[in-house]
Write a protein that holds these residues in place. Structure first.
Motif, mmCIF file in Angstrom:
data_model
loop_
_atom_site.group_PDB
_atom_site.id
_atom_site.type_symbol
_atom_site.label_atom_id
_atom_site.label_comp_id
_atom_site.label_asym_id
_atom_site.label_seq_id
_atom_site.Cartn_x
_atom_site.Cartn_y
_atom_site.Cartn_z
ATOM 1 N N UNK A 43 43.097 41.237 46.043
ATOM 2 C CA UNK A 43 42.475 40.032 46.581
ATOM 3 C C UNK A 43 42.465 38.876 45.588
ATOM 4 N N UNK A 45 41.646 38.690 42.427
ATOM 5 C CA UNK A 45 40.557 38.566 41.461
ATOM 6 C C UNK A 45 40.902 39.110 40.072
ATOM 7 N N UNK A 132 41.144 34.932 34.739
ATOM 8 C CA UNK A 132 41.570 35.664 35.939
ATOM 9 C C UNK A 132 42.125 37.032 35.619
ATOM 10 N N UNK A 133 41.852 37.526 34.428
ATOM 11 C CA UNK A 133 42.368 38.841 34.022
ATOM 12 C C UNK A 133 41.214 39.761 33.651
ATOM 13 N N UNK B 704 35.595 42.908 44.471
ATOM 14 C CA UNK B 704 35.712 42.318 43.130
ATOM 15 C C UNK B 704 35.489 40.811 43.141
ATOM 16 N N UNK B 705 35.418 40.211 44.345
ATOM 17 C CA UNK B 705 35.071 38.791 44.386
ATOM 18 C C UNK B 705 33.560 38.618 44.241
ATOM 19 N N UNK B 711 33.866 39.055 31.897
ATOM 20 C CA UNK B 711 35.180 38.466 31.683
ATOM 21 C C UNK B 711 35.291 37.991 30.232
#
Ligand code: FES
Ligand code: FES
Lengths: 167, 788
Positions: A43, A45, A132-133, B704-705, B711
């Protein structure tokens, strides 16, 4: 019903019949056997599926295979073969910037794209570029170190050779 | 002996991953392979009235659709209890829901089709009629008599309870100058391995052999499970765990879907692949934590910690996980409380309750983050009550480095730890004086920084007391086969497994040093029950300590074998020889006598030239089970520096420090990255990660959104230092390290946030510490201040 897709994958022309709903990731993995591109969320993500499409990183899970028609795709297998990311790979290896390896292809894609647009990124810029990783294993610091080291090393290699003359 | 042990050797197997040549189960495709998809319960509790598969079975590509009636009889149900958890109950579980559905996501039907996409299309056409029931999703009231049950097959919602106490605990509280106390809530979170769970079960009816390719830490455990639950001879079951895209404890539990893949392959005689998609991972992978803890600490006027009292309520799933149970985490929570401190008295009460959510079970640092956060938060309150600072109160109470062996108030035996040395080192690294000065200066400008520290112990190298005594068929021993090839190269097949920690690399380093070769000459095989000896594999931080010792001892036996052979060949007493530089050398002078390849050549191709009767076998097998202490505890301390934006509740993690003592360090490069990865898995649940359920038992952020994992941009740089206190229980002296980072990172961070918020009198006791919860805490403190 399948449709024909014409692409250049890792430098070689590929013509393949795909189902219209196949993602680029499924096309690469299942039809071409290029399993170095991974799927972590399907998706957009996690970044595990990043590949280069016409030079820019895209999420292979979000792009349909048919959308790659006429495009030039590079996967980790291709970048490895051409040596384009050899120095990044070496830096990652030196710094142990991977554990399970599942995020690694995507990390290398993001790193390569970052260094292409910003040759000497700061640590904060690197962390930002990896937004984004996902990596669940390393805690990211070693990856940041490895990318920073590659940036520095590339800057040295790319530096004009006239420093010698000046001495 | 230690030429390579202790060196930052790079991981040979990392090269494959860097080149995109990893071999994960999710990459595997076998001839005639079918793809499995599960139809899942959309509600948390209910009774199945009917399942209509007719339309689905007509969908293109569908080969078979199973419901419980045709699939479950193939599999012996499993029960997640252990004998040493007295009085524990858990109803049996089987692959597909029979009458009741017990959580949102509970599999009710299984579809096998030529492709995953076709199986998914068919899944949409399965009609499941479920009569809704009120799910059990709450806390304390569920344990009251007469409360509605989460699982009607259990006699109450109480899965297990335990009480641990010293005789004088009440007296200690009665005589204390101060009693500090607080209630804590630790949210539910989950592993989110980047590669989801993956299995390809491949039964060959012509030979009766079942091969299961599975992303797991524990192939032998699954070989045993599949043999027993499917009635197969163990020798006919092979489990292969190739590259695994993260595990962290999550991939060693028995799941309905993996059992389903095996059952379907047995019935259909074809390979069956199941790879969870991310949405399924959230409703089927084990979740972790979910504890409400009330804690009290009795403190003397001088800051001495006298006693703790703990009441832990943990809410699991509708059954306990198998085969390690869902009670082991709570059991560790109540036993790890106060572990770094001299504290003499203790009472710990544990209640483990069923509810209609995904099952919880062991995930990295089982119980440690909870015990550590509660203990360390209470220590901060004790410091405040007695006018000590954070370093001073710990210096007064940590078990002294010269006071070992030591038995904790909860009964843990510590061989030798180094809390004081770690504290001193951390003080040097953090420079708390400078941090306080900076904090004061910034506060004047409306910037709120805080730092916090947290001491910890970590359980590593568990022996058979961990699971074996409870009747679980979980190996406490490991095995290695080390052999010299005719070329003089070395091969080691070992039962500990690799998920990227660097297991194969450290095993190569250890073996290399026993045999006088470079690690590049040692190849290592792991993760296949057919090609490696049986053992416990990798969990509870046992890979380096137990696996390393197994390899060391096997390597030494091969060394002796080689020296005996060499002695005969060069006609010298083997006692005057040793191995170095790829050759047999004179022990005293180091002068080469005969190269390993020459010995390999003669032993393999010209054994006829050897003296009669000499053993020329260059293969040894050795198994090692930890003896001595039941566990090799490690210890350390962490520090966290944060900045809290009191307008938005956002926290910036500025820096993190770890001082860690894992005994002998085999590879500092790998150890440090284990710690960093562990710290981030501790900071994640402290600030971001939470499986949020509504009152109906629906997971509302299961993608996962929506589910936040840490992060790169949010994580701090992590400074690491080491103290080395090798265990005397083994020759190698290594203890585990994989969970140390996770154990105390959240505790240090919670203390740091509360330090930042001190001027407002606000205090967080719930994780994750989200911006909203921080703003709520600030509001609550403001209201308290303005209340009449
Ligand atoms: S799989 Fe494409 S972003 Fe996660
Ligand atoms: S190395 Fe495992 S997810 Fe990054």
């Amino acid at each position: 019903m399948k449709v024909l897709v014409n692409t250049i994958v890792n430098g070689a022309p590929v013509q393949e019949a795909v189902t219209p709903r196949s993602s680029l990731a499924d096309f690469l993995r299942d039809d071409l056997g290029l399993t170095g591109t991974h799927l972590g969320c399907e998706m957009g993500a996690c970044g595990a599926c990043l590949v280069l499409l016409d030079g820019a990183p895209v999420h292979a899970c979000l792009v349909l295979a048919v959308q790659a028609e006429g495009g030039r795709i590079e996967t980790i297998e291709g970048l490895t073969e051409t040596g384009a990311v050899a120095d990044l790979q070496e830096s990652f290896h030196d710094r142990n910037a991977l554990q399970c390896g599942y995020c690694t292809s995507g990390m290398l894609m993001s790193a390569q794209a970052l260094l292409a647009r910003n040759a000497a990124p700061s640590r904060d810029e690197i962390r930002d570029a990896l937004s984004g990783n996902y990596c669940r294993c390393t805690g990211y610091e070693a990856i940041v170190d490895a990318i920073a080291a590659t940036g520095r090393a590339r800057a040295v290699t790319a530096a004009p050779a006239n420093t010698e003359a000046a001495e | 002996m230690t030429l390579h042990i202790g060196q930052p050797q790079r991981r040979e197997n990392a090269r494959r991953h860097l080149a995109g040549r990893g071999r994960f189960v999710s990459d595997l495709a076998l001839p005639r392979m079918l793809h499995a998809v599960f139809v899942r319960s959309p509600m948390a509790k209910g009774r199945i009235l009917g399942i209509d598969i007719e339309a689905a079975s007509l969908c293109p590509g569908v080969v078979r659709i199973f419901t419980a009636a045709d699939l479950n009889p193939r599999c012996q149900p499993w029960v997640g209890t252990l004998d040493h958890f007295a009085g524990m109950q858990s109803p049996p579980m089987n692959i597909l829901a029979e009458e009741s559905v017990l959580w949102t996501g509970h599999p009710v039907a299984m579809i096998l089709a030529r492709s995953r996409a076709e199986a998914e299309d068919a899944a949409d056409r399965v009609l499941v009629d479920i009569e809704d029931a009120e799910p059990v999703t709450g806390g304390v009231p569920v344990l009251q008599p007469g409360a509605a049950r989460a699982n009607d097959a259990a006699d109450s919602n109480l899965c297990y309870e335990a009480l641990l106490q010293t005789p004088d605990v009440d007296r200690a509280f009665a005589g204390a100058a101060h009693v500090v106390e607080a209630g804590f809530t630790f949210g539910r979170h989950t592993a989110v391995t980047l590669e989801p769970r993956a299995v390809v079960a491949d039964y060959d009816p012509s030979s009766g052999a079942l091969t299961v390719h599975q992303g797991t830490q524990t192939p032998y455990q699954f070989q045993d499970v599949y043999a027993r639950h499917f009635g197969l001879p163990e020798g006919k079951v092979r489990v292969i765990a190739p590259d695994v895209g993260g595990s962290f404890g999550m991939k060693l539990h028995v799941y309905n879907e993996e059992m389903g893949a095996v059952a379907a392959s047995l019935i259909l005689g074809r390979p069956v692949r199941y790879v969870a998609d991310r949405l399924e991972s959230f409703v089927s992978d084990i979740h972790a934590r979910d504890h409400d803890v009330y804690g009290r600490m009795a403190v003397a006027a001088d800051g001495t910690i006298l006693a703790m009292e703990i009441d832990d309520l943990t809410r699991i799933g509708a059954v306990s996980a198998y085969p390690r149970t869902s009670a082991a985490e709570g059991n560790q929570v109540i036993r790890l409380m106060g572990a770094p401190y001299r504290m003499a008295d203790y009472r710990g009460k544990l209640s483990v309750a069923f509810q209609n959510k995904v099952q919880t079970s062991q995930y990295r640092a089982v119980g440690h983050p909870i015990a550590c956060a509660v203990t360390e938060a209470l220590v901060e309150r004790a410091a405040e009550a007695t006018g000590c600072d954070s370093f001073e109160i710990r210096a007064r109470n940590l078990i002294a480095d010269d006071a070992y062996p030591h038995v904790s108030a909860t009964g843990y035996q510590f061989e030798k730890l180094s809390h004081q040395a770690c504290l001193a080192r951390l003080r040097g690294m953090m420079d708390p004086g400078a941090l306080r000065a900076e904090q004061a200066a910034l506060r004047a400008r409306g910037i709120y920084r805080g730092f916090g520290i947290a001491s910890f112990v970590e359980i590593t190298n568990p022996g058979a007391t961990f699971y074996g005594v409870g009747g679980a068929r979980i190996s406490a021993q490991d095995g290695a086969v080390v052999r010299m090839l005719p070329s003089g190269d070395i091969h080691c097949a070992i039962s500990v497994t690799e998920q990227g920690q660097g297991t194969e690399t450290i095993i190569a380093q250890v073996v290399a040093d026993q045999l006088g070769v470079v690690p590049e000459r040692v190849s290592v095989t792991t993760g296949d029950t057919a090609t490696t000896p049986s053992g416990g594999a990798t969990w509870a931080c046992r890979g380096a300590g137990i696996g390393g010792e197994t390899a060391l001892r096997a390597g030494r036996q091969l060394r002796d074998r080689i020296l005996t052979l060499a002695g005969a060949l060069v006609q010298t007493d083997p006692a005057t020889l040793r191995l170095a530089g790829g050759a047999v050398v004179d022990a005293a002078t180091g002068a080469p006598r005969i190269a390993l390849e020459e010995i390999g050549r003669i032993a393999t191709y010209r054994p006829d030239t050897l003296p009669d009767g000499i053993d020329h076998s260059l293969t040894v097998a050795h198994h090692f089970a930890p003896g001595g202490y039941p566990f090799d505890f490690t210890n350390g301390i962490q520090g966290s520096l944060v900045e809290v934006d009191v307008e938005t509740g956002l926290v910036t993690l500025l820096k993190h420090w770890v001082v860690e003592d894992c005994g002998r360090i085999i590879n500092p490069l790998l150890v440090d990255e284990q710690i960093r990865g562990g710290v981030v898995q501790g900071l994640g649940p402290a600030f971001f990660e939470e499986c949020q359920y509504d009152a109906d038992g629906q997971l509302t952020n299961g993608s996962l959104a929506d589910y936040l994992v840490p992060m790169a941009v949010e994580m701090p740089d992590i400074k690491i230092a080491h103290i080395e206190t090798p265990t005397q229980d083994t020759i190698l002296g290594a203890k585990g390290v994989g969970e140390a980072g996770t154990a105390a990172a959240g505790a240090a961070a919670m203390n740091a946030v509360n330090d930042a918020l001190r001027p407002f009198g606000a205090c967080l006791t719930q994780t994750p510490m989200t911006p909203l919860r921080i703003l709520d805490a600030l509001d609550a403190a403001r209201q308290e201040r303005t209340a009449p």
